[in-house]
Design a protein around this motif. Structure first.
Motif, PDB file in Angstrom:
ATOM      1  N   VAL A  66      -1.189   4.355   7.209  1.00 39.34           N
ATOM      2  CA  VAL A  66      -0.829   3.240   6.329  1.00 39.34           C
ATOM      3  C   VAL A  66      -1.654   1.996   6.669  1.00 39.34           C
ATOM      4  N   HIS A  67      -1.876   1.752   7.945  1.00 42.45           N
ATOM      5  CA  HIS A  67      -2.589   0.556   8.387  1.00 42.45           C
ATOM      6  C   HIS A  67      -3.995   0.456   7.779  1.00 42.45           C
ATOM      7  N   PRO A  68      -4.874   1.470   7.938  1.00 40.33           N
ATOM      8  CA  PRO A  68      -6.205   1.349   7.321  1.00 40.33           C
ATOM      9  C   PRO A  68      -6.165   1.417   5.802  1.00 40.33           C
ATOM     10  N   CYS A  69      -5.203   2.150   5.253  1.00 41.79           N
ATOM     11  CA  CYS A  69      -5.070   2.213   3.797  1.00 41.79           C
ATOM     12  C   CYS A  69      -4.808   0.825   3.223  1.00 41.79           C
ATOM     13  N   ARG A  70      -3.900   0.089   3.839  1.00 43.96           N
ATOM     14  CA  ARG A  70      -3.567  -1.263   3.384  1.00 43.96           C
ATOM     15  C   ARG A  70      -4.771  -2.200   3.505  1.00 43.96           C
TER      16      ARG A  70
ATOM     17  N   GLY B 116      -1.455 -12.124  12.733  1.00 38.16           N
ATOM     18  CA  GLY B 116      -1.703 -12.388  11.327  1.00 38.16           C
ATOM     19  C   GLY B 116      -3.182 -12.513  11.038  1.00 38.16           C
ATOM     20  N   SER B 117      -3.611 -11.999   9.908  1.00 34.55           N
ATOM     21  CA  SER B 117      -5.009 -12.041   9.528  1.00 34.55           C
ATOM     22  C   SER B 117      -5.208 -13.111   8.478  1.00 34.55           C
ATOM     23  N   GLN B 118      -6.299 -13.854   8.611  1.00 39.19           N
ATOM     24  CA  GLN B 118      -6.625 -14.847   7.610  1.00 39.19           C
ATOM     25  C   GLN B 118      -7.050 -14.191   6.301  1.00 39.19           C
ATOM     26  N   ASP B 119      -7.439 -12.914   6.352  1.00 40.38           N
ATOM     27  CA  ASP B 119      -7.914 -12.214   5.164  1.00 40.38           C
ATOM     28  C   ASP B 119      -6.776 -11.700   4.294  1.00 40.38           C
ATOM     29  N   MET B 120      -5.560 -11.648   4.821  1.00 40.40           N
ATOM     30  CA  MET B 120      -4.451 -11.080   4.060  1.00 40.40           C
ATOM     31  C   MET B 120      -3.216 -11.960   4.248  1.00 40.40           C
ATOM     32  N   SER B 121      -2.760 -12.549   3.173  1.00 42.58           N
ATOM     33  CA  SER B 121      -1.575 -13.403   3.239  1.00 42.58           C
ATOM     34  C   SER B 121      -0.334 -12.547   3.451  1.00 42.58           C
ATOM     35  N   PRO B 122       0.758 -13.137   3.920  1.00 43.64           N
ATOM     36  CA  PRO B 122       1.999 -12.374   4.088  1.00 43.64           C
ATOM     37  C   PRO B 122       2.461 -11.712   2.792  1.00 43.64           C
ATOM     38  N   LEU B 123       2.263 -12.381   1.667  1.00 44.90           N
ATOM     39  CA  LEU B 123       2.682 -11.803   0.390  1.00 44.90           C
ATOM     40  C   LEU B 123       1.867 -10.560   0.054  1.00 44.90           C
ATOM     41  N   LYS B 124       0.529 -10.670   0.199  1.00 47.22           N
ATOM     42  CA  LYS B 124      -0.316  -9.500  -0.063  1.00 47.22           C
ATOM     43  C   LYS B 124       0.033  -8.356   0.880  1.00 47.22           C
ATOM     44  N   HIS B 125       0.223  -8.700   2.145  1.00 51.73           N
ATOM     45  CA  HIS B 125       0.566  -7.687   3.143  1.00 51.73           C
ATOM     46  C   HIS B 125       1.848  -6.962   2.762  1.00 51.73           C
ATOM     47  N   THR B 126       2.849  -7.713   2.346  1.00 47.94           N
ATOM     48  CA  THR B 126       4.138  -7.121   1.974  1.00 47.94           C
ATOM     49  C   THR B 126       4.022  -6.256   0.730  1.00 47.94           C
ATOM     50  N   LEU B 127       3.358  -6.770  -0.307  1.00 49.75           N
ATOM     51  CA  LEU B 127       3.255  -6.032  -1.568  1.00 49.75           C
ATOM     52  C   LEU B 127       2.449  -4.751  -1.408  1.00 49.75           C
TER      53      LEU B 127
ATOM     54  N   THR C 124       1.964  -3.015   1.370  1.00 49.67           N
ATOM     55  CA  THR C 124       2.711  -2.068   2.195  1.00 49.67           C
ATOM     56  C   THR C 124       3.815  -1.402   1.393  1.00 49.67           C
ATOM     57  N   ILE C 125       4.548  -2.186   0.608  1.00 48.04           N
ATOM     58  CA  ILE C 125       5.609  -1.618  -0.227  1.00 48.04           C
ATOM     59  C   ILE C 125       5.030  -0.602  -1.211  1.00 48.04           C
ATOM     60  N   ALA C 126       3.901  -0.940  -1.824  1.00 46.30           N
ATOM     61  CA  ALA C 126       3.286  -0.038  -2.796  1.00 46.30           C
ATOM     62  C   ALA C 126       2.869   1.282  -2.152  1.00 46.30           C
ATOM     63  N   ILE C 127       2.255   1.207  -0.967  1.00 48.09           N
ATOM     64  CA  ILE C 127       1.795   2.425  -0.281  1.00 48.09           C
ATOM     65  C   ILE C 127       2.975   3.286   0.141  1.00 48.09           C
ATOM     66  N   VAL C 128       3.953   2.667   0.791  1.00 51.58           N
ATOM     67  CA  VAL C 128       5.091   3.416   1.316  1.00 51.58           C
ATOM     68  C   VAL C 128       5.942   3.978   0.182  1.00 51.58           C
ATOM     69  N   ALA C 129       6.244   3.172  -0.823  1.00 48.92           N
ATOM     70  CA  ALA C 129       7.118   3.613  -1.913  1.00 48.92           C
ATOM     71  C   ALA C 129       6.483   4.723  -2.735  1.00 48.92           C
ATOM     72  N   SER C 130       5.213   4.574  -3.091  1.00 51.71           N
ATOM     73  CA  SER C 130       4.556   5.608  -3.890  1.00 51.71           C
ATOM     74  C   SER C 130       4.365   6.889  -3.098  1.00 51.71           C
ATOM     75  N   GLY C 131       3.987   6.765  -1.817  1.00 44.85           N
ATOM     76  CA  GLY C 131       3.836   7.955  -0.979  1.00 44.85           C
ATOM     77  C   GLY C 131       5.147   8.689  -0.785  1.00 44.85           C
ATOM     78  N   PHE C 132       6.214   7.936  -0.535  1.00 42.26           N
ATOM     79  CA  PHE C 132       7.534   8.553  -0.360  1.00 42.26           C
ATOM     80  C   PHE C 132       7.985   9.245  -1.647  1.00 42.26           C
ATOM     81  N   THR C 133       7.761   8.621  -2.794  1.00 35.83           N
ATOM     82  CA  THR C 133       8.179   9.207  -4.069  1.00 35.83           C
ATOM     83  C   THR C 133       7.467  10.532  -4.327  1.00 35.83           C
ATOM     84  N   ILE C 134       6.168  10.553  -4.086  1.00 34.60           N
ATOM     85  CA  ILE C 134       5.408  11.792  -4.291  1.00 34.60           C
ATOM     86  C   ILE C 134       5.898  12.875  -3.343  1.00 34.60           C
ATOM     87  N   ALA C 135       6.047  12.533  -2.054  1.00 31.36           N
ATOM     88  CA  ALA C 135       6.480  13.525  -1.074  1.00 31.36           C
ATOM     89  C   ALA C 135       7.903  14.006  -1.334  1.00 31.36           C
TER      90      ALA C 135
END
Length: 482
Positions: free
Chosen positions: A338-342, A373-384, A386-397
């Protein structure tokens, strides 16, 4: 004492006291600017050598190690051991080239995107998109493995701890229930910003690997009651199955997606320390693969199957705990995908912003905050993201039981790209016109890229054999017997 550079004095708050280092001449004033402001400190890494090695090793070592005895059965002990070491050596060379490229990227901002901006800027977004798809596909495969594995683990543990006639409740035999439950600890791990924060789960996963090694070695010297008699054992014995087992060895060392985060986070990221991380991770993985391959093959010979752990009688708590160890290993490998995917998706969706930031003055960097925290990714982007990766992956699996051919294609082609093709092309592009570069190393880098293209073609042409192996992935990662 703070030395001041470049910017105008107007950037300093009114009334703020700043000590300026005395300059030797007016020439220095002309170069640096009389009204310079204080340079902001560059962010530094805080990860230790041991945590970096454990995270990279955990990225490498996965359920594919259970198939190495079958790889030996397809060619014999001697060629199988040689190809295992060869695959590890080539993977280590690719990581070494990536670490050299990382040193050319902006300070502590190394990534495939950053290096691609220096080499093939027009293709940078496509590279990151391919890596993101690869990591996303592998993360789904981990969830599917857990889904198919946990019911068998529960059944084995239930029978060993109670009686053979006692069956566990029906809800405990549902793979969908298990991935739902296990997402509870996995979601917080997936949200962690720094790879170094996953070091403790990597330690647990590597302990599970050590336990599996103990099982394979112990069951060779002290066979369990009911163990199948071994088949023929050969030192050299090439079979047609080699074309499907060789890619298994090649892809078993894939970890390049986490090389850049480790380079950014490790304290004192000198080439010497990076070589230690690469050598220790690849070396430990190769040693584990060799031990499992040799002792597993010697135990069952030509009768060995695609899942060595499933061949042992699951009538003892010793073996049942080993099956649980596989589940733990796969589960704690999920956040490492998940980390490199995000990170790659962030570059894809904000390519223009990242490119302009990398092209800007490096001195404008803010120091990394204490939470990574990374200057390249805001907390909002990081959250959205991560949610997209985890939720879509979980749904498919959750709804799909068999994506093996698709996931194997994504994994193998992505692994080839990030492990061989990109490291070779990146370093060759950075060095082939540099008069001070090592021309032999530059030619070797180009050779690595060609090797990656060959492996990609080899896998594609033999996709039917690969499907036979990868189609069995759920089977050999579960504890079902042949």
């Amino acid at each position: 004492m703070v030395q001041l550079y470049g910017a105008a004095q107007g950037h300093v708050e009114h009334g703020e006291s700043v000590d300026v280092e005395p300059r030797a001449s007016h020439e220095e004033d002309a170069l640096l600017g009389t009204d310079a402001t204080a340079r902001k400190p560059k962010r530094e890494g805080h990860a230790t050598l041991s945590s970096s090695i454990s995270n990279l090793a955990n990225t490498i070592i996965g359920s594919g190690m259970l198939t190495f005895p079958l790889a030996l059965a397809s060619v014999g002990i001697i060629p199988g051991m040689i190809t295992c070491l060869f695959s590890g050596g080539v993977a280590a060379f690719g990581l070494y080239l990536l670490s050299l490229c990382a040193a050319k990227a902006p300070h502590r901002r190394a990534s495939f995107f950053a290096v691609a901006e220096l080499t093939f800027p027009r293709a940078a977004v496509f590279f990151d998109a391919a890596i993101a798809i690869k990591c996303f596909g592998v993360s789904i495969s981990y969830l599917i493995i857990i889904k198919s594995l946990m019911p068998n683990v529960v059944a084995a543990l239930y029978h060993d701890l109670t009686s053979a006639d006692t069956n566990p409740p029906a809800w405990m035999l549902s793979g969908q229930n298990w991935i739902t439950v296990l997402m509870i600890p996995l979601i917080p791990l997936a949200f962690l910003r720094k790879l170094d924060s996953l070091r403790h789960t990597s330690y647990i996963a590597l302990f599970s690997v050590a336990y599996l090694v103990v099982i394979v070695v112990t069951c060779y010297f002290f066979p369990l009651k009911g163990t199948q008699a071994p088949g023929e054992i050969h030192l050299i014995h090439f079979t047609p199955n080699f074309v499907s087992t060789f890619p298994v060895q090649v892809f078993a060392y894939t970890c390049a997606q986490n090389l850049f985060p480790i380079f950014n986070e490790i304290s004192s990221n000198t080439q010497k320390r990076m070589n230690i991380v690469i050598g220790s991770s690849i070396g430990s993985a190769a040693m584990i693969y060799e031990v499992i391959a040799v002792f597993g093959y010697l135990t069952f010979g030509s009768k060995v199957s695609a899942n060595i752990i499933a061949m042992y009688p699951s009538t003892s708590l010793f073996i049942a705990t080993g099956q649980l160890a596989i589940a733990i290993l796969v589960m704690f490998s999920y956040p490492l995908q998940v980390h490199p995917c995000r990170n790659c998706l962030d570059k894809v969706f904000h390519a223009g912003h990242v490119a302009s930031k990398q092209a800007g003055d490096e001195e404008d960097e803010e120091p990394e905050d204490e939470h990574g925290g990374s200057q390249d990714m805001s907390p909002l982007k990081h959250t959205l993201l991560t949610i997209a990766i985890v939720a879509s992956g979980f749904t498919i699996a959750y709804f799909v039981d068999d994506l093996q051919m698709v996931l194997s294609f994504v994994g193998s082609t992505g692994s080839t790209t990030i492990s061989f093709i990109l490291p070779g092309l990146f370093y060759w592009k950075l060095s082939h016109n540099d008069p001070n570069s090592n021309k032999t190393l530059s030619r070797a880098a180009l050779g690595l890229a060609i090797y990656g293209i060959f492996i990609f073609t080899f896998w594609y042409l033999r996709n039917e054999d690969a499907e036979k192996y990868f189609g069995d992935r759920r089977r050999f990662c579960s504890c079902e017997k042949d």
